[in-house]
Design an enzyme around this catalytic site. Structure first.
Site, PDB file in Angstrom:
ATOM      1  N   ASP A 185      -8.136  -4.954  -0.898  1.00 41.48           N
ATOM      2  CA  ASP A 185      -8.660  -5.699  -2.045  1.00 41.48           C
ATOM      3  C   ASP A 185      -8.460  -7.208  -1.945  1.00 41.48           C
ATOM      4  O   ASP A 185      -9.071  -7.950  -2.707  1.00 41.48           O
ATOM      5  CB  ASP A 185      -7.994  -5.195  -3.336  1.00 41.48           C
ATOM      6  CG  ASP A 185      -8.624  -3.901  -3.807  1.00 41.48           C
ATOM      7  OD1 ASP A 185      -9.818  -3.693  -3.529  1.00 41.48           O
ATOM      8  OD2 ASP A 185      -7.924  -3.096  -4.449  1.00 41.48           O
ATOM      9  N   HIS A 242       0.843  -1.200   0.000  1.00 39.95           N
ATOM     10  CA  HIS A 242       0.000   0.000   0.000  1.00 39.95           C
ATOM     11  C   HIS A 242       0.870   1.239   0.000  1.00 39.95           C
ATOM     12  O   HIS A 242       1.946   1.237   0.611  1.00 39.95           O
ATOM     13  CB  HIS A 242      -0.930   0.012   1.224  1.00 39.95           C
ATOM     14  CG  HIS A 242      -2.087   0.930   1.029  1.00 39.95           C
ATOM     15  ND1 HIS A 242      -2.007   2.281   1.312  1.00 39.95           N
ATOM     16  CD2 HIS A 242      -3.320   0.710   0.533  1.00 39.95           C
ATOM     17  CE1 HIS A 242      -3.164   2.834   1.008  1.00 39.95           C
ATOM     18  NE2 HIS A 242      -3.979   1.917   0.517  1.00 39.95           N
TER      19      HIS A 242
HETATM   20  N1  ACO Z   1       3.829  -7.585  -4.885  1.00 43.24           N
HETATM   21  C1  ACO Z   1       5.163  -7.695  -5.013  1.00 43.24           C
HETATM   22  N2  ACO Z   1       5.997  -6.704  -4.719  1.00 43.24           N
HETATM   23  C2  ACO Z   1       5.462  -5.559  -4.278  1.00 43.24           C
HETATM   24  C3  ACO Z   1       4.086  -5.389  -4.121  1.00 43.24           C
HETATM   25  C4  ACO Z   1       3.264  -6.461  -4.444  1.00 43.24           C
HETATM   26  N3  ACO Z   1       1.937  -6.377  -4.302  1.00 43.24           N
HETATM   27  N4  ACO Z   1       3.834  -4.154  -3.654  1.00 43.24           N
HETATM   28  C5  ACO Z   1       5.028  -3.567  -3.532  1.00 43.24           C
HETATM   29  N5  ACO Z   1       6.002  -4.413  -3.900  1.00 43.24           N
HETATM   30  C6  ACO Z   1       7.405  -4.161  -3.891  1.00 43.24           C
HETATM   31  C7  ACO Z   1       7.847  -3.405  -5.128  1.00 43.24           C
HETATM   32  O1  ACO Z   1       8.180  -4.268  -6.192  1.00 43.24           O
HETATM   33  C8  ACO Z   1       9.051  -2.670  -4.602  1.00 43.24           C
HETATM   34  O2  ACO Z   1      10.081  -3.606  -4.434  1.00 43.24           O
HETATM   35  P1  ACO Z   1      11.611  -3.223  -4.689  1.00 43.24           P
HETATM   36  O3  ACO Z   1      11.910  -2.148  -3.687  1.00 43.24           O
HETATM   37  O4  ACO Z   1      12.329  -4.505  -4.443  1.00 43.24           O
HETATM   38  O5  ACO Z   1      11.670  -2.752  -6.104  1.00 43.24           O
HETATM   39  C9  ACO Z   1       8.613  -2.261  -3.207  1.00 43.24           C
HETATM   40  O6  ACO Z   1       7.704  -3.286  -2.792  1.00 43.24           O
HETATM   41  C10 ACO Z   1       7.961  -0.906  -3.163  1.00 43.24           C
HETATM   42  O7  ACO Z   1       6.874  -0.961  -4.085  1.00 43.24           O
HETATM   43  P2  ACO Z   1       6.152   0.264  -4.745  1.00 43.24           P
HETATM   44  O8  ACO Z   1       5.370  -0.175  -5.929  1.00 43.24           O
HETATM   45  O9  ACO Z   1       7.158   1.344  -4.933  1.00 43.24           O
HETATM   46  O10 ACO Z   1       5.175   0.663  -3.595  1.00 43.24           O
HETATM   47  P3  ACO Z   1       4.193   1.830  -3.681  1.00 43.24           P
HETATM   48  O11 ACO Z   1       3.963   2.237  -2.301  1.00 43.24           O
HETATM   49  O12 ACO Z   1       4.584   2.849  -4.645  1.00 43.24           O
HETATM   50  O13 ACO Z   1       2.919   1.116  -4.334  1.00 43.24           O
HETATM   51  C11 ACO Z   1       1.064  -0.242  -4.574  1.00 43.24           C
HETATM   52  C12 ACO Z   1       1.842   0.703  -3.648  1.00 43.24           C
HETATM   53  C13 ACO Z   1       0.856   0.380  -5.945  1.00 43.24           C
HETATM   54  C14 ACO Z   1      -0.276  -0.501  -3.927  1.00 43.24           C
HETATM   55  C15 ACO Z   1       1.866  -1.548  -4.703  1.00 43.24           C
HETATM   56  O14 ACO Z   1       2.056  -2.119  -3.438  1.00 43.24           O
HETATM   57  C16 ACO Z   1       1.187  -2.526  -5.643  1.00 43.24           C
HETATM   58  O15 ACO Z   1       1.368  -2.433  -6.861  1.00 43.24           O
HETATM   59  N6  ACO Z   1       0.411  -3.511  -5.083  1.00 43.24           N
HETATM   60  C17 ACO Z   1      -0.282  -4.457  -5.920  1.00 43.24           C
HETATM   61  C18 ACO Z   1      -1.560  -3.851  -6.466  1.00 43.24           C
HETATM   62  C19 ACO Z   1      -2.600  -3.659  -5.395  1.00 43.24           C
HETATM   63  O16 ACO Z   1      -2.866  -4.531  -4.594  1.00 43.24           O
HETATM   64  N7  ACO Z   1      -3.237  -2.488  -5.440  1.00 43.24           N
HETATM   65  C20 ACO Z   1      -4.329  -2.137  -4.520  1.00 43.24           C
HETATM   66  C21 ACO Z   1      -3.877  -1.117  -3.543  1.00 43.24           C
HETATM   67  S1  ACO Z   1      -5.206  -0.718  -2.428  1.00 43.24           S
HETATM   68  C22 ACO Z   1      -6.232   0.263  -3.363  1.00 43.24           C
HETATM   69  O17 ACO Z   1      -5.852   0.961  -4.246  1.00 43.24           O
HETATM   70  C23 ACO Z   1      -7.644   0.166  -3.087  1.00 43.24           C
END
Ligand code: ACO
Length: 372
Positions: free
Chosen positions: A308, A257
């Protein structure tokens, strides 16, 4: 220059909701989400977000009656739904139908505060019927007329399935509507506020918000989470599934998140709901698969489930098709989006951030025949 995702930027003052990402708490108008999920109905939360206080019994009755009376669709909208059912995905249908709804709102182009309040409630009411009508028409069934005696979430299940909903299922969906109703300055709410800040109408703001919610990094994650449960098939496969995706640098949907650095408080409630709803539906295996994915994802990447993840399992056992899960999220978030739009109108300034130019420096213009 702000960070790329604007995480550190405070874009507006709001009275509606607040998150503490470190502690993992969420509140609407100061009321903790766990209390609201346990004790409030969706109608009560709609009132809270739009009036910034809990309603009295008669105020709640008034709002519930207004929603019930407004749930049915104009015949043109039903006709439009028939065409869209053949042509497009549910989120695209919703985006188009909400946009089209502006043509039928009795308040027309009246932009007064009272008219905005009525438009907001009509949008909340009608989204439920848009989704159910669309789904029934695309599967060759007749539209089910709303039952004004039912609360909003129960009426949604009635209009979707055409049968009186089980009271526990109806309460589970009602709780999900409460949990999904608002969430500070998330991407779709920010979009809605940007559109409202230009003094464009409520329908334009909400249409844009729906487009933003559609993406798999925002609302689309519940559908992807459901697909992951199906792909995993049984709890024993969860570890290999998660390991494989992480090795390929693919996301595990329903995890991570932008704000919460710990457990999403909504996911806590949803995990309990999922366990109970899957058990009731005779599908405890589905919850067990979800738990196994959650455990492995935490062990391997330290990521927590977000709203979600378990929502997908609950929606599934309530008979909500996978591609309607994000639209149902939108139906609940309509409460928050419309309240934010009204808050923006009430204390407005056009939202217009700057950008940092990183293109080529000043260049001399070249006539067409001299280029290339
Ligand atoms: N699965 C695998 N790796 C993940 C996930 C995930 N769900 N979420 C974050 N990471 C990892 C990233 O790859 C990154 O790793 P790294 O540092 O090794 O490159 C690190 O964690 C940071 O990730 P970001 O994408 O920069 O985190 P950010 O805070 O920007 O993004 C987000 C948050 C978009 C929700 C992300 O966690 C994601 O894409 N999750 C999956 C999609 C999801 O479940 N979305 C719903 C969110 S809740 C909502 O909108 C209602």
């Amino acid at each position: 220059m702000a960070d790329k995702g604007l995480r550190e930027v405070i874009a507006a003052d709001t009275h509606l909701s607040d998150i503490d990402g470190e502690k993992g708490t969420l509140s609407y108008v100061g009321y903790d989400i766990e209390d609201l999920a346990a004790h409030s109905t969706f109608e009560e939360v709609v009132y809270l977000l739009h009036h910034l206080r809990l309603p009295t019994a008669s105020e709640l009755d008034g709002l519930a009656s207004f929603l019930a009376e407004e749930r049915d669709l104009h015949p043109f909208q039903v006709q439009l739904m028939g065409t869209l059912a053949e042509q497009t995905s549910p989120m695209s249908m919703l985006r188009t139908s909400v946009s089209a709804a502006s043509a039928f709102d009795p308040d027309g182009w009246d932009e007064s505060s009272d008219a905005q309040a009525r438009k907001a409630l009509r949008l909340i009411a009608k989204t439920a019927s848009m989704l159910t009508t669309y789904h029934r028409l695309r599967t060759g069934m007749d539209k089910v007329t709303p039952n004004p005696a039912l609360p909003h979430a129960a009426d949604f299940l009635w209009m979707l399935h055409g049968t009186e909903p089980d009271p526990e299922d109806a309460r589970a969906l009602d709780t999900m509507f409460v949990l999904y109703a608002d969430h500070t300055m998330n991407a779709s709410t920010f979009t809605a506020r940007i559109v409202a800040s230009t003094l464009a109408d409520m329908f334009s703001a909400i249409t844009a918000a729906i487009g933003t919610l559609k993406g798999p990094l925002h609302g689309g994650a519940n559908e992807e989470a459901m697909k992951s449960f199906e792909e995993v098939g049984k709890p024993e496969n969860a570890e290999a599934y998660v390991r494989d995706r992480l090795e390929r640098h693919e996301k595990i949907f329903g995890f991570g998140h932008a704000v919460y650095k710990t457990y999403d408080p909504r996911a806590k409630v949803l995990k309990r709901l999922s366990e109970a709803a899957c058990e009731r539906a005779g599908k405890p295996q589905l919850h067990a698969i979800a738990e196994a994915i959650e455990q492995t994802t935490f062990e391997q990447k330290g990521l927590y489930a977000n709203v979600d993840f378990y929502a997908a399992a609950v929606f599934h056992v309530l008979g909500i098709p996978t591609d309607l899960m994000t639209p149902v999220f939108a139906a609940a978030r309509m409460a928050g989006w419309t309240a934010h739009v009204r808050e923006q109108y009430a204390d407005n300034k056009v939202i217009r951030p700057g950008s940092r130019y990183v293109g080529p420096p000043s260049q001399a213009w070249i006539p067409l025949e001299e280029r290339g």
